[in-house]
Write a protein that holds these residues in place. Structure first.
Motif, PDB file in Angstrom:
ATOM      1  N   VAL A 204       0.017 -10.067   8.867  1.00 12.67           N
ATOM      2  CA  VAL A 204       1.280  -9.106   8.376  1.00 12.67           C
ATOM      3  C   VAL A 204       2.194 -10.150   7.652  1.00 12.67           C
ATOM      4  CG1 VAL A 204       3.328  -7.650   9.075  1.00 12.67           C
ATOM      5  CG2 VAL A 204       1.006  -7.441  10.432  1.00 12.67           C
ATOM      6  N   LEU A 205       2.253 -11.302   8.044  1.00 11.78           N
ATOM      7  CA  LEU A 205       3.267 -12.242   7.210  1.00 11.78           C
ATOM      8  C   LEU A 205       2.631 -12.452   5.982  1.00 11.78           C
ATOM      9  CD1 LEU A 205       5.628 -14.019   7.579  1.00 11.78           C
ATOM     10  CD2 LEU A 205       4.062 -15.799   8.348  1.00 11.78           C
ATOM     11  N   LEU A 206       1.429 -12.620   5.719  1.00  7.19           N
ATOM     12  CA  LEU A 206       0.629 -12.800   4.695  1.00  7.19           C
ATOM     13  C   LEU A 206       0.926 -11.575   3.778  1.00  7.19           C
ATOM     14  CD1 LEU A 206      -1.092 -14.883   3.020  1.00  7.19           C
ATOM     15  CD2 LEU A 206      -3.115 -13.718   3.862  1.00  7.19           C
ATOM     16  N   HIS A 207       0.800 -10.537   4.069  1.00  2.41           N
ATOM     17  CA  HIS A 207       0.792  -9.274   3.165  1.00  2.41           C
ATOM     18  C   HIS A 207       2.270  -9.340   2.730  1.00  2.41           C
ATOM     19  CE1 HIS A 207      -3.441  -8.131   3.293  1.00  2.41           C
ATOM     20  NE2 HIS A 207      -3.396  -8.215   4.827  1.00  2.41           N
ATOM     21  N   CYS A 208       3.279  -9.482   3.484  1.00  5.81           N
ATOM     22  CA  CYS A 208       4.572  -9.270   3.565  1.00  5.81           C
ATOM     23  C   CYS A 208       5.081 -10.170   2.087  1.00  5.81           C
ATOM     24  CB  CYS A 208       5.293  -9.500   4.585  1.00  5.81           C
ATOM     25  SG  CYS A 208       5.413  -7.986   5.585  1.00  5.81           S
ATOM     26  N   VAL A 209       4.466 -11.519   2.143  1.00  6.52           N
ATOM     27  CA  VAL A 209       4.998 -12.514   1.147  1.00  6.52           C
ATOM     28  C   VAL A 209       3.890 -12.425  -0.040  1.00  6.52           C
ATOM     29  CG1 VAL A 209       5.139 -14.856   0.661  1.00  6.52           C
ATOM     30  CG2 VAL A 209       5.897 -13.967   2.877  1.00  6.52           C
ATOM     31  N   LEU A 210       2.547 -12.127   0.374  1.00  9.41           N
ATOM     32  CA  LEU A 210       1.637 -12.070  -0.881  1.00  9.41           C
ATOM     33  C   LEU A 210       1.847 -11.176  -1.978  1.00  9.41           C
ATOM     34  CD1 LEU A 210      -0.888 -13.406  -2.241  1.00  9.41           C
ATOM     35  CD2 LEU A 210      -2.296 -11.654  -0.863  1.00  9.41           C
ATOM     36  N   TRP A 211       1.830  -9.912  -1.356  1.00  8.99           N
ATOM     37  CA  TRP A 211       1.552  -8.582  -2.653  1.00  8.99           C
ATOM     38  C   TRP A 211       3.222  -8.622  -3.432  1.00  8.99           C
ATOM     39  CZ3 TRP A 211      -2.888  -7.845  -3.540  1.00  8.99           C
ATOM     40  CH2 TRP A 211      -3.820  -7.791  -2.493  1.00  8.99           C
ATOM     41  N   PRO A 212       4.204  -8.955  -2.791  1.00  7.50           N
ATOM     42  CA  PRO A 212       5.506  -9.100  -3.728  1.00  7.50           C
ATOM     43  C   PRO A 212       5.498 -10.138  -4.864  1.00  7.50           C
ATOM     44  CG  PRO A 212       6.149  -8.542  -1.679  1.00  7.50           C
ATOM     45  CD  PRO A 212       4.885  -8.731  -1.336  1.00  7.50           C
ATOM     46  N   MET A 213       4.995 -11.059  -4.260  1.00  7.65           N
ATOM     47  CA  MET A 213       4.783 -12.654  -5.088  1.00  7.65           C
ATOM     48  C   MET A 213       3.766 -12.209  -6.349  1.00  7.65           C
ATOM     49  SD  MET A 213       7.165 -14.507  -4.286  1.00  7.65           S
ATOM     50  CE  MET A 213       6.598 -15.920  -5.314  1.00  7.65           C
ATOM     51  N   VAL A 214       2.801 -11.582  -5.978  1.00  3.52           N
ATOM     52  CA  VAL A 214       1.750 -11.358  -7.029  1.00  3.52           C
ATOM     53  C   VAL A 214       2.392 -10.378  -8.045  1.00  3.52           C
ATOM     54  CG1 VAL A 214      -0.305 -10.018  -7.476  1.00  3.52           C
ATOM     55  CG2 VAL A 214      -0.286 -11.631  -5.463  1.00  3.52           C
TER      56      VAL A 214
ATOM     57  N   LEU B  70       6.732  -2.764 -18.967  1.00  5.62           N
ATOM     58  CA  LEU B  70       5.711  -2.670 -17.753  1.00  5.62           C
ATOM     59  C   LEU B  70       5.831  -4.263 -16.985  1.00  5.62           C
ATOM     60  CD1 LEU B  70       3.200  -1.945 -15.918  1.00  5.62           C
ATOM     61  CD2 LEU B  70       1.767  -2.952 -17.727  1.00  5.62           C
ATOM     62  N   GLY B  71       6.019  -5.173 -17.796  1.00  6.73           N
ATOM     63  CA  GLY B  71       6.360  -6.356 -17.040  1.00  6.73           C
ATOM     64  C   GLY B  71       7.639  -6.379 -16.386  1.00  6.73           C
ATOM     65  N   LEU B  72       8.661  -5.808 -16.798  1.00  5.72           N
ATOM     66  CA  LEU B  72      10.014  -5.803 -16.229  1.00  5.72           C
ATOM     67  C   LEU B  72       9.835  -5.041 -14.910  1.00  5.72           C
ATOM     68  CD1 LEU B  72      12.491  -5.527 -19.261  1.00  5.72           C
ATOM     69  CD2 LEU B  72      11.979  -7.471 -17.937  1.00  5.72           C
ATOM     70  N   PHE B  73       9.152  -3.751 -15.179  1.00  8.41           N
ATOM     71  CA  PHE B  73       8.973  -2.834 -14.061  1.00  8.41           C
ATOM     72  C   PHE B  73       8.197  -3.713 -12.692  1.00  8.41           C
ATOM     73  CE2 PHE B  73       6.068   0.106 -11.768  1.00  8.41           C
ATOM     74  CZ  PHE B  73       7.272   1.203 -11.034  1.00  8.41           C
ATOM     75  N   LEU B  74       7.276  -4.258 -13.153  1.00  8.56           N
ATOM     76  CA  LEU B  74       6.502  -5.060 -11.963  1.00  8.56           C
ATOM     77  C   LEU B  74       7.463  -6.322 -11.445  1.00  8.56           C
ATOM     78  CD1 LEU B  74       2.865  -5.881 -13.752  1.00  8.56           C
ATOM     79  CD2 LEU B  74       3.729  -3.995 -11.984  1.00  8.56           C
ATOM     80  N   ILE B  75       8.222  -6.905 -12.170  1.00  9.37           N
ATOM     81  CA  ILE B  75       9.384  -7.813 -11.635  1.00  9.37           C
ATOM     82  C   ILE B  75      10.215  -7.122 -10.666  1.00  9.37           C
ATOM     83  CG2 ILE B  75      11.049  -9.508 -12.296  1.00  9.37           C
ATOM     84  CD1 ILE B  75       9.666 -10.138 -14.797  1.00  9.37           C
ATOM     85  N   ALA B  76      10.822  -5.963 -11.072  1.00  6.22           N
ATOM     86  CA  ALA B  76      11.706  -5.070 -10.336  1.00  6.22           C
ATOM     87  C   ALA B  76      11.147  -4.728  -8.973  1.00  6.22           C
ATOM     88  CB  ALA B  76      12.216  -4.178 -10.911  1.00  6.22           C
ATOM     89  N   CYS B  77       9.672  -4.300  -9.102  1.00  2.00           N
ATOM     90  CA  CYS B  77       8.972  -3.917  -7.984  1.00  2.00           C
ATOM     91  C   CYS B  77       8.759  -5.068  -6.906  1.00  2.00           C
ATOM     92  CB  CYS B  77       7.599  -3.217  -8.284  1.00  2.00           C
ATOM     93  SG  CYS B  77       8.064  -1.558  -9.071  1.00  2.00           S
ATOM     94  N   GLY B  78       8.470  -6.207  -7.462  1.00  2.00           N
ATOM     95  CA  GLY B  78       8.178  -7.218  -6.664  1.00  2.00           C
ATOM     96  C   GLY B  78       9.467  -7.761  -5.969  1.00  2.00           C
ATOM     97  N   ILE B  79      10.687  -7.676  -6.615  1.00  2.00           N
ATOM     98  CA  ILE B  79      12.092  -8.033  -5.856  1.00  2.00           C
ATOM     99  C   ILE B  79      12.358  -7.298  -4.767  1.00  2.00           C
ATOM    100  CG2 ILE B  79      14.114  -8.590  -6.205  1.00  2.00           C
ATOM    101  CD1 ILE B  79      13.603  -9.873  -8.800  1.00  2.00           C
ATOM    102  N   LEU B  80      12.143  -5.912  -5.281  1.00  2.00           N
ATOM    103  CA  LEU B  80      12.485  -4.680  -4.228  1.00  2.00           C
ATOM    104  C   LEU B  80      11.664  -4.763  -3.083  1.00  2.00           C
ATOM    105  CD1 LEU B  80      14.414  -2.335  -3.867  1.00  2.00           C
ATOM    106  CD2 LEU B  80      12.938  -1.125  -5.157  1.00  2.00           C
ATOM    107  N   SER B  81      10.202  -4.921  -3.183  1.00  2.00           N
ATOM    108  CA  SER B  81       9.254  -4.681  -2.352  1.00  2.00           C
ATOM    109  C   SER B  81       9.403  -6.173  -1.145  1.00  2.00           C
ATOM    110  CB  SER B  81       8.063  -4.802  -2.797  1.00  2.00           C
ATOM    111  OG  SER B  81       7.589  -5.779  -3.407  1.00  2.00           O
TER     112      SER B  81
END
Length: 262
Positions: free
Chosen positions: A169-179, A20-31
């Motif tokens: 929009v700038l905040l959401h583009c950076v915030l959710w992938p980093m989270v 699950l952790g690796l999946f979240l990391i991959a989703c964060g980088i891809l998004s």
């Protein structure tokens, strides 16, 4: 002392948490890449435009008609026409006349017109939408100054009535992938640390048990060695145990000597 072997294999729950952790990391980088390419770059370009004060100079509606594509269902598409509306304003930043556009999207869609209406199947509806905006800028906005956005480097002859992207929009583009990235990293690190602590605790427990067993064995051996000479002395000092009668058979009967009469 033999080496203590501890199992380093992860359990099923730990394996699932790491996945699950690796999946979240991959989703964060891809998004982060997808949102950065689709939204971040246009937002940064939109934020480069500076606010300015604009006043309406003229409102024109040339005879030229433009096409737009409408949809009326899954397999229903077509083209319709709408009139062009041109609103020229005076820009306070450059002190020159520029063409006003609704936002960046309509500027890219049709740089010749100020407003592109929502495409309808009926041409008359498209015309009515354009006429509404013409009346609004002619009667209500013509005598007032309003805030517009101007970019001298990219579009010196165009101004925007409003931005299509803002700082949210700038905040959401950076915030959710980093989270997502930080959450996945935290899950993996916590799982690995928990497993490492469990392995160390198991190794310490096995060492403690082996030390106690060895200590018990040494105490038992020393007791046995110290008790052997004492047992022998006790056996030799006991008269009952050392007497010859103790060696006689169980049913032996002593025979008395008869005195001879002579």
């Amino acid at each position: 002392m033999a080496k203590i072997r501890v199992s380093y294999e992860y359990s099923e729950a730990e394996d699932k948490s790491i996945r699950l952790g690796l999946f979240l990391i991959a989703c964060g980088i891809l998004s982060l890449f997808i949102l950065g390419f689709c939204w971040l770059s246009p937002t940064l370009q939109s934020l480069q435009s500076k606010p300015a004060n604009c006043t309406v100079v003229s409102v024109l509606r040339p005879e030229e008609m433009f096409e737009c594509i409408f949809t009326c269902g899954a397999d229903c598409k077509g083209t319709s026409l709408y009139p062009c509306l041109q609103i020229f304003v005076n820009n306070s930043e450059s002190n020159s006349v520029a063409l006003l556009h609704f936002d960046e999207q309509q500027l890219v869609l049709n740089p010749k017109c100020s407003y592109v209406p929502p495409c309808e199947r009926d041409n008359q509806k498209n015309r009515d939408n354009v006429l509404l905006w013409e009346d609004y800028f002619t009667k209500e906005v013509s005598s007032q100054s309003f805030t517009c956005f101007f970019n001298q480097q990219r579009r010196p002859d165009d101004v925007l009535w409003q931005r299509s992207h803002d700082t949210s929009v700038l905040l959401h583009c950076v915030l959710w992938p980093m989270v997502s990235l930080l959450l996945g990293t935290l899950i993996v690190l916590l799982t690995v640390c928990a497993r490492s602590l469990a392995v160390r605790a198991e190794a310490l427990q096995k060492r403690k048990c082996s030390y106690e067993v060895c200590q018990d064995l040494s105490i038992t051996t020393s007791d046995r060695r110290s008790n052997k000479p004492g047992d022998l002395l006790a056996m030799n000092s006991d008269p009952e145990l050392s007497s010859p009668s103790r060696t006689l058979p169980l049913f032996a009967v002593p025979v008395r000597r008869r005195d001879r009469e002579h």
